[in-house]
Design a protein around this motif. Structure first.
Motif, PDB file in Angstrom:
ATOM      1  N   ASP A   1     -10.521  -8.865   3.341  1.00  0.00           N
ATOM      2  CA  ASP A   1      -9.454  -8.598   4.311  1.00  0.00           C
ATOM      3  C   ASP A   1      -8.070  -8.729   3.669  1.00  0.00           C
ATOM      4  O   ASP A   1      -7.053  -8.645   4.353  1.00  0.00           O
ATOM      5  CB  ASP A   1      -9.577  -9.527   5.522  1.00  0.00           C
ATOM      6  CG  ASP A   1      -9.520 -11.008   5.144  1.00  0.00           C
ATOM      7  OD1 ASP A   1      -9.513 -11.314   3.931  1.00  0.00           O
ATOM      8  OD2 ASP A   1      -9.498 -11.851   6.060  1.00  0.00           O
TER       9      ASP A   1
ATOM     10  N   LEU B   1      -4.693  -7.723   1.907  1.00  0.00           N
ATOM     11  CA  LEU B   1      -3.881  -6.505   1.846  1.00  0.00           C
ATOM     12  C   LEU B   1      -3.674  -6.135   0.385  1.00  0.00           C
ATOM     13  O   LEU B   1      -3.072  -6.883  -0.376  1.00  0.00           O
ATOM     14  CB  LEU B   1      -2.535  -6.725   2.537  1.00  0.00           C
ATOM     15  CG  LEU B   1      -1.522  -5.567   2.444  1.00  0.00           C
ATOM     16  CD1 LEU B   1      -2.094  -4.290   3.044  1.00  0.00           C
ATOM     17  CD2 LEU B   1      -0.209  -5.943   3.119  1.00  0.00           C
TER      18      LEU B   1
ATOM     19  N   GLU C   1     -10.452   1.212  -1.170  1.00  0.00           N
ATOM     20  CA  GLU C   1     -11.092   1.122   0.144  1.00  0.00           C
ATOM     21  C   GLU C   1     -12.589   1.345   0.051  1.00  0.00           C
ATOM     22  O   GLU C   1     -13.379   0.664   0.725  1.00  0.00           O
ATOM     23  CB  GLU C   1     -10.454   2.139   1.087  1.00  0.00           C
ATOM     24  CG  GLU C   1      -9.010   1.812   1.443  1.00  0.00           C
ATOM     25  CD  GLU C   1      -8.207   2.998   1.949  1.00  0.00           C
ATOM     26  OE1 GLU C   1      -7.005   2.830   2.190  1.00  0.00           O
ATOM     27  OE2 GLU C   1      -8.788   4.100   2.086  1.00  0.00           O
TER      28      GLU C   1
ATOM     29  N   TYR D   1     -12.201  -2.969   0.236  1.00  0.00           N
ATOM     30  CA  TYR D   1     -10.924  -3.482   0.725  1.00  0.00           C
ATOM     31  C   TYR D   1     -10.267  -2.415   1.613  1.00  0.00           C
ATOM     32  O   TYR D   1      -9.666  -1.474   1.120  1.00  0.00           O
ATOM     33  CB  TYR D   1     -10.011  -3.849  -0.441  1.00  0.00           C
ATOM     34  CG  TYR D   1     -10.488  -5.051  -1.227  1.00  0.00           C
ATOM     35  CD1 TYR D   1     -10.081  -6.335  -0.891  1.00  0.00           C
ATOM     36  CD2 TYR D   1     -11.356  -4.898  -2.301  1.00  0.00           C
ATOM     37  CE1 TYR D   1     -10.521  -7.439  -1.594  1.00  0.00           C
ATOM     38  CE2 TYR D   1     -11.803  -5.993  -3.021  1.00  0.00           C
ATOM     39  CZ  TYR D   1     -11.382  -7.259  -2.667  1.00  0.00           C
ATOM     40  OH  TYR D   1     -11.823  -8.353  -3.370  1.00  0.00           O
ATOM     41  N   LYS D   2     -10.381  -2.586   2.914  1.00  0.00           N
ATOM     42  CA  LYS D   2      -9.954  -1.545   3.853  1.00  0.00           C
ATOM     43  C   LYS D   2      -8.473  -1.638   4.215  1.00  0.00           C
ATOM     44  O   LYS D   2      -7.916  -0.713   4.793  1.00  0.00           O
ATOM     45  CB  LYS D   2     -10.788  -1.611   5.133  1.00  0.00           C
ATOM     46  CG  LYS D   2     -12.291  -1.508   4.893  1.00  0.00           C
ATOM     47  CD  LYS D   2     -12.657  -0.209   4.181  1.00  0.00           C
ATOM     48  CE  LYS D   2     -14.165  -0.074   4.031  1.00  0.00           C
ATOM     49  NZ  LYS D   2     -14.539   1.112   3.236  1.00  0.00           N
ATOM     50  N   ASN D   3      -7.832  -2.758   3.902  1.00  0.00           N
ATOM     51  CA  ASN D   3      -6.444  -2.985   4.281  1.00  0.00           C
ATOM     52  C   ASN D   3      -5.558  -2.706   3.063  1.00  0.00           C
ATOM     53  O   ASN D   3      -5.424  -3.546   2.174  1.00  0.00           O
ATOM     54  CB  ASN D   3      -6.284  -4.430   4.756  1.00  0.00           C
ATOM     55  CG  ASN D   3      -4.985  -4.654   5.499  1.00  0.00           C
ATOM     56  OD1 ASN D   3      -4.288  -3.715   5.862  1.00  0.00           O
ATOM     57  ND2 ASN D   3      -4.646  -5.913   5.707  1.00  0.00           N
ATOM     58  N   THR D   4      -4.956  -1.515   2.993  1.00  0.00           N
ATOM     59  CA  THR D   4      -4.229  -1.106   1.795  1.00  0.00           C
ATOM     60  C   THR D   4      -2.837  -0.587   2.135  1.00  0.00           C
ATOM     61  O   THR D   4      -2.514  -0.327   3.293  1.00  0.00           O
ATOM     62  CB  THR D   4      -4.985  -0.007   1.024  1.00  0.00           C
ATOM     63  OG1 THR D   4      -5.031   1.182   1.828  1.00  0.00           O
ATOM     64  CG2 THR D   4      -6.393  -0.442   0.657  1.00  0.00           C
TER      65      THR D   4
ATOM     66  N   SER E   1      -2.293   5.712   7.947  1.00  0.00           N
ATOM     67  CA  SER E   1      -1.924   4.439   8.575  1.00  0.00           C
ATOM     68  C   SER E   1      -1.767   3.313   7.559  1.00  0.00           C
ATOM     69  O   SER E   1      -1.568   2.158   7.942  1.00  0.00           O
ATOM     70  CB  SER E   1      -2.997   4.049   9.603  1.00  0.00           C
ATOM     71  OG  SER E   1      -4.258   3.886   8.965  1.00  0.00           O
ATOM     72  N   ARG E   2      -1.860   3.629   6.287  1.00  0.00           N
ATOM     73  CA  ARG E   2      -1.700   2.600   5.257  1.00  0.00           C
ATOM     74  C   ARG E   2      -0.272   2.049   5.282  1.00  0.00           C
ATOM     75  O   ARG E   2       0.664   2.748   5.608  1.00  0.00           O
ATOM     76  CB  ARG E   2      -2.060   3.168   3.885  1.00  0.00           C
ATOM     77  CG  ARG E   2      -3.512   3.626   3.788  1.00  0.00           C
ATOM     78  CD  ARG E   2      -3.787   4.361   2.480  1.00  0.00           C
ATOM     79  NE  ARG E   2      -5.177   4.816   2.404  1.00  0.00           N
ATOM     80  CZ  ARG E   2      -5.603   5.979   2.871  1.00  0.00           C
ATOM     81  NH1 ARG E   2      -4.727   6.820   3.433  1.00  0.00           N
ATOM     82  NH2 ARG E   2      -6.871   6.313   2.776  1.00  0.00           N
ATOM     83  N   LYS E   3      -0.120   0.791   4.882  1.00  0.00           N
ATOM     84  CA  LYS E   3       1.175   0.123   4.952  1.00  0.00           C
ATOM     85  C   LYS E   3       2.154   0.710   3.929  1.00  0.00           C
ATOM     86  O   LYS E   3       1.802   0.939   2.781  1.00  0.00           O
ATOM     87  CB  LYS E   3       1.011  -1.381   4.693  1.00  0.00           C
ATOM     88  CG  LYS E   3       0.086  -2.100   5.674  1.00  0.00           C
ATOM     89  CD  LYS E   3       0.677  -2.108   7.074  1.00  0.00           C
ATOM     90  CE  LYS E   3      -0.142  -2.959   8.019  1.00  0.00           C
ATOM     91  NZ  LYS E   3      -1.462  -2.416   8.300  1.00  0.00           N
TER      92      LYS E   3
END
Length: 293
Positions: A21, A23, A48, A52-55, A76-78
């Motif tokens: 989880d 980032l 991903e 690691y899905k939160n990128t 939707s990536r940061k």
């Protein structure tokens, strides 16, 4: 080579105990590819695919506004923008804004410093700076991992209470001789009951020879039992099978391995290994990965 860079990035992250989880940010500062947008996106997609899905992506304002990178091309990536002394970020979907590389926060050196986190403020405006006092950060671990990394101030009894178990059980399943002595950064199993399985989780500072001496075995036995290609390369959190446990049911992926090749070596099918290890893409395995046979 975006994909191989991503695989190396993930390998190192796993060695340092980064949970899935975390980032994961691509620091895009050097325009080193003909199509920098596609290369950066390929890097994040591979990260991903490896769990690691939160990128997200970090880059300077001029890259986003000058046509090198398209912030909306990352879905939707940061989006994390470095914009020093600006009144406009130039994009409407920034999630974090770095205001300076000369920030000061409690240590005698200059730091990259984030002025504000946004929720996609209207283009042409800069969010009001509102930085709260820094607080200690403690990662208690992703529930699915069943492990915990010891933090400063932790005690075994405190960790046991947090996970609804007992200090004695944690000591038993982690082979801890002195429950009053645990180390910051130590990887602990926090689920399960003591079993006859003779295993050890590698800790910071461990060497294979030191582990062999500790458990009364040899480096060559550990190498053979755990399919270790290089006895000088082990990583924090790695599970080692020790003498007396019989044949190991795990294999550590080596350079050049394929899932089908590993399956053939152990008389299995790649489909069975993929299902057993939760591998979504059988073409994506990485060096150092542990495969349950």
């Amino acid at each position: 080579d975006a994909q191989n860079e991503a695989r190396f990035f993930v390998k190192i992250a796993k060695q340092f105990g980064m949970y899935d989880d975390t980032l994961m940010i691509d620091d895009a500062e050097v325009h080193s590819a003909t199509d920098y947008q596609s290369a950066s996106l390929a890097f994040l997609q591979e990260v991903e695919a490896l769990g690691y899905k939160n990128t997200g992506i970090y880059s300077m304002k001029s890259f986003f506004t000058g046509g090198i990178l398209n912030s909306h091309g990352f879905g939707s990536r940061k989006i994390w923008v470095a914009g020093y002394g600006v009144t406009s970020l130039g994009i409407d979907n920034a999630n974090a804004w770095q205001t300076t590389d000369h920030g000061i926060m409690g240590i005698d050196t200059s730091l990259d410093f984030d002025g504000a986190f946004t929720t996609g403020a209207t283009a042409g405006t800069v969010p009001q700076i509102n930085v709260s006092a820094p607080q200690p950060v403690q990662h208690v671990g992703h529930p699915a991992t069943g492990t915990y990394i010891v933090q400063p101030g932790d005690t075994l009894s405190g960790i046991a209470e947090k996970y609804g178990t007992t200090c004695q059980n944690l000591a038993a399943i982690n082979s801890i001789g002195d429950p009053n002595h645990i180390n910051v950064g130590q990887v602990l199993k926090v689920t399960g009951q003591p079993t006859s399985e003779n295993t050890y989780f590698v800790q910071a500072g461990d060497t294979l020879s030191g582990i062999a001496i500790k458990f009364g075995t040899t480096v060559s036995d550990l190498v053979s039992r755990n399919h270790i290609a290089n006895p000088n390369v082990i990583y924090v959190g790695q599970k080692l099978y020790l003498a007396g446990n019989g044949q190991s049911n795990a294999y550590t992926v080596q350079a050049g391995d394929t899932l089908s090749g590993i399956a053939s070596k152990f008389g299995k099918t790649w489909q069975a290994l993929a299902q057993k290890n939760g591998i979504a893409n059988p073409n994506v395995i990485y060096v150092g990965q542990t495969i349950q046979i």
